[in-house]
Every structure is written in C-alpha cells, then in structure tokens.
Write a protein that holds these residues in place. Structure first.
Motif, short mmCIF file in Angstrom:
data_model
loop_
_atom_site.label_atom_id
_atom_site.label_comp_id
_atom_site.label_asym_id
_atom_site.label_seq_id
_atom_site.Cartn_x
_atom_site.Cartn_y
_atom_site.Cartn_z
N LYS A 135 0.84 -1.21 0.00
CA LYS A 135 0.00 0.00 0.00
C LYS A 135 0.87 1.25 0.00
O LYS A 135 0.62 2.21 -0.76
CB LYS A 135 -0.92 0.00 1.22
CG LYS A 135 -1.82 1.24 1.35
CD LYS A 135 -2.73 1.09 2.56
CE LYS A 135 -3.65 2.30 2.70
NZ LYS A 135 -2.90 3.51 3.13
N GLU A 143 -2.53 -4.07 -11.97
CA GLU A 143 -3.66 -3.12 -12.05
C GLU A 143 -3.17 -1.68 -11.86
O GLU A 143 -3.65 -0.76 -12.53
CB GLU A 143 -4.72 -3.47 -11.01
CG GLU A 143 -5.49 -4.74 -11.34
CD GLU A 143 -6.43 -5.18 -10.23
OE1 GLU A 143 -6.37 -4.56 -9.13
OE2 GLU A 143 -7.21 -6.12 -10.45
N TYR A 144 -2.20 -1.50 -10.96
CA TYR A 144 -1.64 -0.16 -10.75
C TYR A 144 -0.94 0.33 -12.01
O TYR A 144 -1.11 1.49 -12.42
CB TYR A 144 -0.66 -0.18 -9.57
CG TYR A 144 -0.04 1.18 -9.30
CD1 TYR A 144 -0.68 2.10 -8.48
CD2 TYR A 144 1.17 1.55 -9.88
CE1 TYR A 144 -0.13 3.35 -8.25
CE2 TYR A 144 1.72 2.79 -9.66
CZ TYR A 144 1.06 3.70 -8.84
OH TYR A 144 1.61 4.94 -8.62
N ASP A 204 2.00 -9.56 -4.64
CA ASP A 204 0.67 -9.51 -5.24
C ASP A 204 0.77 -8.95 -6.66
O ASP A 204 0.67 -7.74 -6.88
CB ASP A 204 -0.27 -8.63 -4.40
CG ASP A 204 -1.73 -8.81 -4.76
OD1 ASP A 204 -2.04 -8.96 -5.96
OD2 ASP A 204 -2.58 -8.78 -3.85
N LYS A 261 -1.24 -9.20 -9.15
CA LYS A 261 -2.49 -8.65 -9.66
C LYS A 261 -2.62 -7.16 -9.29
O LYS A 261 -2.95 -6.33 -10.14
CB LYS A 261 -3.68 -9.43 -9.10
CG LYS A 261 -5.05 -8.96 -9.61
CD LYS A 261 -6.14 -9.89 -9.09
CE LYS A 261 -7.52 -9.46 -9.62
NZ LYS A 261 -7.96 -8.16 -9.06
N GLN A 262 -2.36 -6.85 -8.03
CA GLN A 262 -2.47 -5.45 -7.60
C GLN A 262 -1.48 -4.56 -8.32
O GLN A 262 -1.82 -3.44 -8.74
CB GLN A 262 -2.24 -5.34 -6.09
CG GLN A 262 -3.45 -5.65 -5.23
CD GLN A 262 -3.26 -5.12 -3.83
OE1 GLN A 262 -3.15 -3.92 -3.61
NE2 GLN A 262 -3.21 -6.04 -2.86
#
Length: 232
Positions: free
Chosen positions: A163, A201-202, A195, A197-198
C-alpha cells in the motif's frame, strides 16, 4: 582509526576498477578504487574496534568517515551500522535522515543504506512510512530515491507495505530523474512478488503517465501476456 582505514584502502587500490567506476556511474565520484569485497573485509576487520562503543561515540566515529564523501568509507560505515542493527531505536531516525540528505550522493550509497538499515528500521517501526512520503516530495533526488528503496526489504517480508509503495509511486510517478523512476519501478517489481495482480492493475491504471523506465522495471518479472497489455 580514519587514517588507518584510509591507509589500508590505499594499499588495495585498483586503478582500472576506479576508472570503470566513473563510467558505471556516468559521472565522477569520490572513490579510492577498492573493490567491494575488499572494502567489506576491511570493514569487518575494524568492526571489532568499535562494536562495543556506546552509540553516541559509535555514531561520532561513523560520521568522521562519512565526511570524507568517499564511496568506500561510506560503505564501511553502512556495513557497521547494519551489523549493530539490533541496537537501532526510533531516536536514530533523525540521524539516518540527516545522513541520507547530507552524505548520500549516488545510487550505490543510497541503495546500500536503504536496502539494509532503513529497510530494517521501517520493519521495526512501520509508523515511520509517513516520513517516507515526505522524502518522496523532497528537493534532494537521493531522498526521493530513498523513499522507494527503503521499502524493498519491508515489502519482501510483509505484504502490508505494498500500500505504501503505491502511495510513494503516486508521488514519484512523473519524476524527471531516471534514477528515481528506476527506484519506484524496482519497488513495484518487488511488490509484485507479493501480489502481482495489484501491481499489474496499478501499472495499467498509470501506464500512460509512467515514464518508460519505471514501467519497464515494474513489469520486468511479469509473464509475457501481461507485459504485452501494458504497451497497447
């Protein structure tokens, strides 16, 4: 001690290696020209003389070496500090922050300190990520690089730091310095191990704004079919 260390470094100078160092950095740096394994060995040899010093005196000795601005002396200091990492407390943050701002002037120094000592510090005191966000807005490019690189070790150990990597990347997203672009791209790449996927996507959300350098680093370890989607 400083004179003794410099004398030993002087005995191990490799002129060809020193000339290659300047080429590798793309600019002239202050260096004796001693290969890293030898520098590490010298650091270990002198550590026995300072490992029992109280912290105030220890940091005083460290700063004497840092003031030389030589890459070898800097590596020695950073190795010493990491070897005493168990003694690091929250009160050391201001010292470390000042040292980065004052004595770090190339990517090697930045990465050596931040991938080890600062990474360890953030793992121990995660609330200090708020200060990394301030570093990301700093006028000193090495502070900006440090804001991302200091998260490499933490995110390898704990997914929760992903994050913060996204938040730091948002701040640095369109930074003009390619060494800063590489830094947050590197942090994203390591974050993808936690991760994918995260991170993907970013990247997809920001691919039209991200410099190619940062994007290339971020997706370096991703499968080919995902990489293709980032360039369409």
């Amino acid at each position: 001690m400083l004179k003794q260390i410099q004398k030993e470094l002087g005995k191990n100078i490799d002129i060809k290696y020193r000339n290659n160092l300047h080429r590798a950095f793309g600019h002239k740096i202050k260096a004796h020209g001693v290969r890293v394994p030898i520098v590490r060995k010298i650091a270990n040899g002198y550590f026995k003389d300072i490992k029992e010093l109280d912290k105030k005196e220890f940091y005083k000795k460290c700063e004497e070496l840092l003031k030389t601005k030589s890459i070898e002396e800097t590596f020695i200091v950073f190795q010493w500090i990491y070897k005493r990492k168990k003694q690091i407390t929250e009160q050391d943050f201001k010292i470390f922050e000042r040292w980065i701002n004052k004595y770090v002037n190339n990517w090697a120094k930045c990465d050596d300190f931040c991938c080890h000592t600062m990474g360890y510090f953030i793992l121990e005191y995660p609330k200090y990520v708020k200060h990394l966000k301030k570093w990301a807005k700093h006028k000193n490019m090495w502070m900006k690089r440090a804001s991302a690189v200091s998260l490499i070790l933490p995110v390898r150990k704990d997914k929760k730091f992903l994050k913060t990597i996204f938040e730091i990347s948002d701040i640095l997203l369109q930074d003009k310095e390619y060494l800063v672009q590489k830094a947050y791209g590197w942090a994203l790449k390591v974050g993808a191990d936690q991760d994918q996927k995260q991170v993907f996507e970013y990247v997809m959300k920001n691919k039209h704004k991200m410099p190619r350098t940062a994007l290339r680093y971020a997706i370096e370890k991703m499968p080919k079919h995902l990489k293709k989607r980032t360039i369409n």
